[in-house]
Scaffold this motif. Structure first.
Motif, PDB file in Angstrom:
ATOM      1  N   GLY A  23       0.692  -1.009  -0.398  1.00  0.00           N
ATOM      2  CA  GLY A  23      -0.584   0.084   0.287  1.00  0.00           C
ATOM      3  C   GLY A  23       1.087   1.175  -0.204  1.00  0.00           C
ATOM      4  O   GLY A  23       0.251   2.624   0.000  1.00  0.00           O
ATOM      5  N   ARG A  24       2.392   1.056  -0.116  1.00  0.00           N
ATOM      6  CA  ARG A  24       3.143   1.566  -0.216  1.00  0.00           C
ATOM      7  C   ARG A  24       3.336   3.087  -1.342  1.00  0.00           C
ATOM      8  O   ARG A  24       3.336   2.573  -2.664  1.00  0.00           O
ATOM      9  CB  ARG A  24       4.317   2.016   0.506  1.00  0.00           C
ATOM     10  N   ILE A  25       2.889   4.586  -1.365  1.00  0.00           N
ATOM     11  CA  ILE A  25       2.416   5.296  -2.806  1.00  0.00           C
ATOM     12  C   ILE A  25       3.762   5.669  -3.629  1.00  0.00           C
ATOM     13  O   ILE A  25       4.988   6.014  -2.378  1.00  0.00           O
ATOM     14  CB  ILE A  25       1.810   6.029  -3.264  1.00  0.00           C
ATOM     15  N   VAL A 272      11.885   4.023  -5.158  1.00  0.00           N
ATOM     16  CA  VAL A 272      12.976   3.562  -5.689  1.00  0.00           C
ATOM     17  C   VAL A 272      14.015   3.614  -6.705  1.00  0.00           C
ATOM     18  O   VAL A 272      14.299   5.254  -7.107  1.00  0.00           O
ATOM     19  CB  VAL A 272      11.819   2.556  -7.168  1.00  0.00           C
ATOM     20  N   ARG A 273      15.368   2.800  -6.841  1.00  0.00           N
ATOM     21  CA  ARG A 273      16.277   3.241  -7.768  1.00  0.00           C
ATOM     22  C   ARG A 273      16.574   2.895  -8.461  1.00  0.00           C
ATOM     23  O   ARG A 273      15.985   1.808  -8.477  1.00  0.00           O
ATOM     24  CB  ARG A 273      17.235   2.987  -6.712  1.00  0.00           C
ATOM     25  N   ILE A 274      17.165   3.798  -9.934  1.00  0.00           N
ATOM     26  CA  ILE A 274      17.268   2.486 -10.836  1.00  0.00           C
ATOM     27  C   ILE A 274      18.988   2.846 -10.983  1.00  0.00           C
ATOM     28  O   ILE A 274      20.259   4.465 -10.344  1.00  0.00           O
ATOM     29  CB  ILE A 274      17.162   3.859 -11.646  1.00  0.00           C
ATOM     30  N   VAL A 282      14.080  -1.807  -6.110  1.00  0.00           N
ATOM     31  CA  VAL A 282      12.994  -1.124  -5.105  1.00  0.00           C
ATOM     32  C   VAL A 282      13.605  -1.514  -3.463  1.00  0.00           C
ATOM     33  O   VAL A 282      12.495  -0.709  -2.497  1.00  0.00           O
ATOM     34  CB  VAL A 282      11.774  -1.993  -5.160  1.00  0.00           C
ATOM     35  N   CYS A 283      14.212  -1.565  -3.540  1.00  0.00           N
ATOM     36  CA  CYS A 283      14.860  -0.923  -1.931  1.00  0.00           C
ATOM     37  C   CYS A 283      16.379  -1.520  -1.281  1.00  0.00           C
ATOM     38  O   CYS A 283      16.977  -1.822  -3.162  1.00  0.00           O
ATOM     39  CB  CYS A 283      14.520  -2.123  -1.179  1.00  0.00           C
ATOM     40  N   LEU A 284      17.277   0.117  -1.349  1.00  0.00           N
ATOM     41  CA  LEU A 284      18.221  -0.389  -1.342  1.00  0.00           C
ATOM     42  C   LEU A 284      19.257  -1.428  -0.561  1.00  0.00           C
ATOM     43  O   LEU A 284      20.208  -1.083  -0.966  1.00  0.00           O
ATOM     44  CB  LEU A 284      18.494   0.947   0.125  1.00  0.00           C
ATOM     45  N   LYS A 315       5.906  -6.961  -5.647  1.00  0.00           N
ATOM     46  CA  LYS A 315       6.670  -8.439  -5.054  1.00  0.00           C
ATOM     47  C   LYS A 315       7.013  -8.117  -4.440  1.00  0.00           C
ATOM     48  O   LYS A 315       8.146  -8.166  -3.633  1.00  0.00           O
ATOM     49  CB  LYS A 315       7.574  -8.997  -5.817  1.00  0.00           C
ATOM     50  N   ARG A 316       7.240  -6.965  -3.928  1.00  0.00           N
ATOM     51  CA  ARG A 316       8.968  -5.588  -2.536  1.00  0.00           C
ATOM     52  C   ARG A 316       8.441  -6.454  -1.535  1.00  0.00           C
ATOM     53  O   ARG A 316       6.472  -6.869  -1.094  1.00  0.00           O
ATOM     54  CB  ARG A 316       8.341  -4.522  -2.207  1.00  0.00           C
ATOM     55  N   PHE A 317       8.849  -6.585  -0.583  1.00  0.00           N
ATOM     56  CA  PHE A 317       9.497  -6.758   0.254  1.00  0.00           C
ATOM     57  C   PHE A 317       9.278  -5.250   1.538  1.00  0.00           C
ATOM     58  O   PHE A 317       9.531  -4.726   1.458  1.00  0.00           O
ATOM     59  CB  PHE A 317      10.834  -7.114   0.912  1.00  0.00           C
ATOM     60  N   ALA A 318       8.333  -5.930   2.677  1.00  0.00           N
ATOM     61  CA  ALA A 318       8.046  -4.663   3.918  1.00  0.00           C
ATOM     62  C   ALA A 318       8.878  -4.155   4.739  1.00  0.00           C
ATOM     63  O   ALA A 318       8.496  -2.635   4.465  1.00  0.00           O
ATOM     64  CB  ALA A 318       7.197  -5.808   4.831  1.00  0.00           C
ATOM     65  N   ASP A 319      10.212  -4.731   4.352  1.00  0.00           N
ATOM     66  CA  ASP A 319      11.329  -4.125   4.714  1.00  0.00           C
ATOM     67  C   ASP A 319      12.268  -3.690   4.505  1.00  0.00           C
ATOM     68  O   ASP A 319      13.062  -4.979   3.673  1.00  0.00           O
ATOM     69  CB  ASP A 319      11.238  -3.482   6.379  1.00  0.00           C
ATOM     70  N   GLY A 320      13.728  -3.355   4.750  1.00  0.00           N
ATOM     71  CA  GLY A 320      14.963  -3.646   4.340  1.00  0.00           C
ATOM     72  C   GLY A 320      15.229  -4.907   4.770  1.00  0.00           C
ATOM     73  O   GLY A 320      16.370  -6.082   4.361  1.00  0.00           O
TER      74      GLY A 320
HETATM   75  S1  SF4 Z   1      15.369  -0.279   3.481  1.00  0.00           S
HETATM   76 FE1  SF4 Z   1      13.538   0.463   3.837  1.00  0.00          FE
HETATM   77  S2  SF4 Z   1      13.702   2.960   3.883  1.00  0.00           S
HETATM   78 FE2  SF4 Z   1      15.412   2.003   2.890  1.00  0.00          FE
HETATM   79  S3  SF4 Z   1      14.652   1.354   0.224  1.00  0.00           S
HETATM   80 FE3  SF4 Z   1      14.620  -0.286   1.164  1.00  0.00          FE
HETATM   81  S4  SF4 Z   1      12.151  -0.527   2.434  1.00  0.00           S
HETATM   82 FE4  SF4 Z   1      12.608   1.406   1.415  1.00  0.00          FE
END
Ligand code: SF4
Length: 340
Positions: A23-25, A272-274, A282-284, A315-320
């Protein structure tokens, strides 16, 4: 042929926003246009034998602009140009002008080490650029030389004061290492006392396997700032921001702390990054989830690209932490990628 709608994407248009499976925009794109740099910061790269990506392996400006158009169509509001050092890449300033004037990017910002930036300030102001993040770890010339292995502090300061003079919104990012003294932090803090800028200290967090050191530095930084700057008060953190911001009585600007891992902010992560090689991250902490370069060079249509981007965000994970465990240590980001 895919028709690009007018920007920004209107609510209810047939090109809805990019929303992940939590649900994150997604409204923020960080675009690294080169892996090259004109400094050699010891925490970022070795002094010699730096492996760089060949020009052919880097996305061309044309390819980057095509991707930017697609991301704008999906509601991206803010684009940050990073590197390496973006101004090391020939044509960077012209590229910024095209992003602003031809593609209609509303919020365009850049992260730079300031070494070659002073000469572009007037053009940046004319864009107008929405802000510059300047990396600067010390105001001491000898320390600067030791950290960056280059004697360029004067050039960076020319950028800093030139930007202030032009009224460009400035954030200074400073990596705090074990060697950073209180006196050095205080001098940097004085920049925010005397000027309307945001001075942000980045906790140098050695990644997995160096937990003792992390604890020591984490413990130190917030407490050190409180001791050095009496009256330091936290302010409300903006959604998606990775910095804790503080005000100090009598300061024209503000202070901030950027956590080394940035994972406290995952629940509102909007970015997001390229990478310069054209990988979508889609995550660092991921290793790249979509190879734009390969797809573009094998003739993919815009419609297909849009579908693939949306599918990655689904398919993004919830967190880093989850991302890191799924990807392993290979995904460790550099300090430069955090501060930038
Ligand atoms: S670690 Fe968390 S805040 Fe950093 S890019 Fe990944 S999801 Fe986003």
């Amino acid at each position: 042929m895919y028709e690009h709608p007018k920007h920004p994407a209107a609510p209810g248009s047939d090109t809805p926003q990019l929303i992940d499976n939590h649900g994150r925009i997604i409204t923020y794109l960080r675009l690294a246009i080169t892996d090259r740099c004109n400094l050699r910061c010891s925490y970022c790269m070795p002094e010699q034998g730096v492996e760089t990506v060949s020009h052919g392996e880097t996305l061309s400006y044309e390819e980057l602009e095509r991707l930017v158009r697609l991301f704008l169509d999906m509601g991206i509001e803010k684009i940050r140009i990073t590197g390496g050092e973006p101004f090391v890449r020939r044509g960077c300033m012209d590229f910024l002008e095209r992003l602003k004037h031809d593609l209609g990017v509303t919020q365009l910002v850049i992260t730079t080490n300031g070494v070659e930036t002073a000469r572009y300030l007037k053009r940046l102001k004319a864009l107008p650029i929405s802000g510059i993040n300047l990396s600067l770890d010390t105001l001491d010339r000898e320390r600067f030389k030791t950290i960056t292995r280059r004697d360029r502090l004067a050039d960076v300061l020319e950028t800093l004061y030139g930007a202030l003079e032009l009224g460009i919104l400035l954030k200074v990012n400073s990596v705090v290492s074990e060697e950073t003294s209180d006196a050095e932090i205080y001098r940097l803090g004085e920049l925010a006392r005397d000027n309307g800028l945001s001075m942000r200290f980045i906790e140098k967090m050695p990644f997995s396997g160096e937990k003792m050191e992390k604890r020591r530095i984490d413990y130190g930084l917030a407490e050190r700032l409180a001791n050095l700057f009496p009256g330091l008060e936290p302010t409300q953190t903006k959604n998606g921001s990775t910095a804790k911001e503080f005000t100090v009585p009598g300061f024209r600007g503000s202070l901030g702390i950027i956590e080394g891992s940035s994972r406290r902010f995952c629940s509102t992560c909007n970015r997001v990054r390229i990478t310069p090689q054209g990988m979508l991250k889609v995550c660092l902490y991921d290793n790249g989830v979509l190879d734009f370069k390969d797809l573009i060079r094998t003739g993919i249509s815009d419609e297909e690209l849009l579908k693939k981007i949306r599918s990655c965000l689904n398919k993004r994970f919830a967190d880093g932490h989850q991302t890191e465990s799924a990807n392993g240590r290979a995904a460790q980001p550099s300090m430069a990628s955090i501060g930038g």
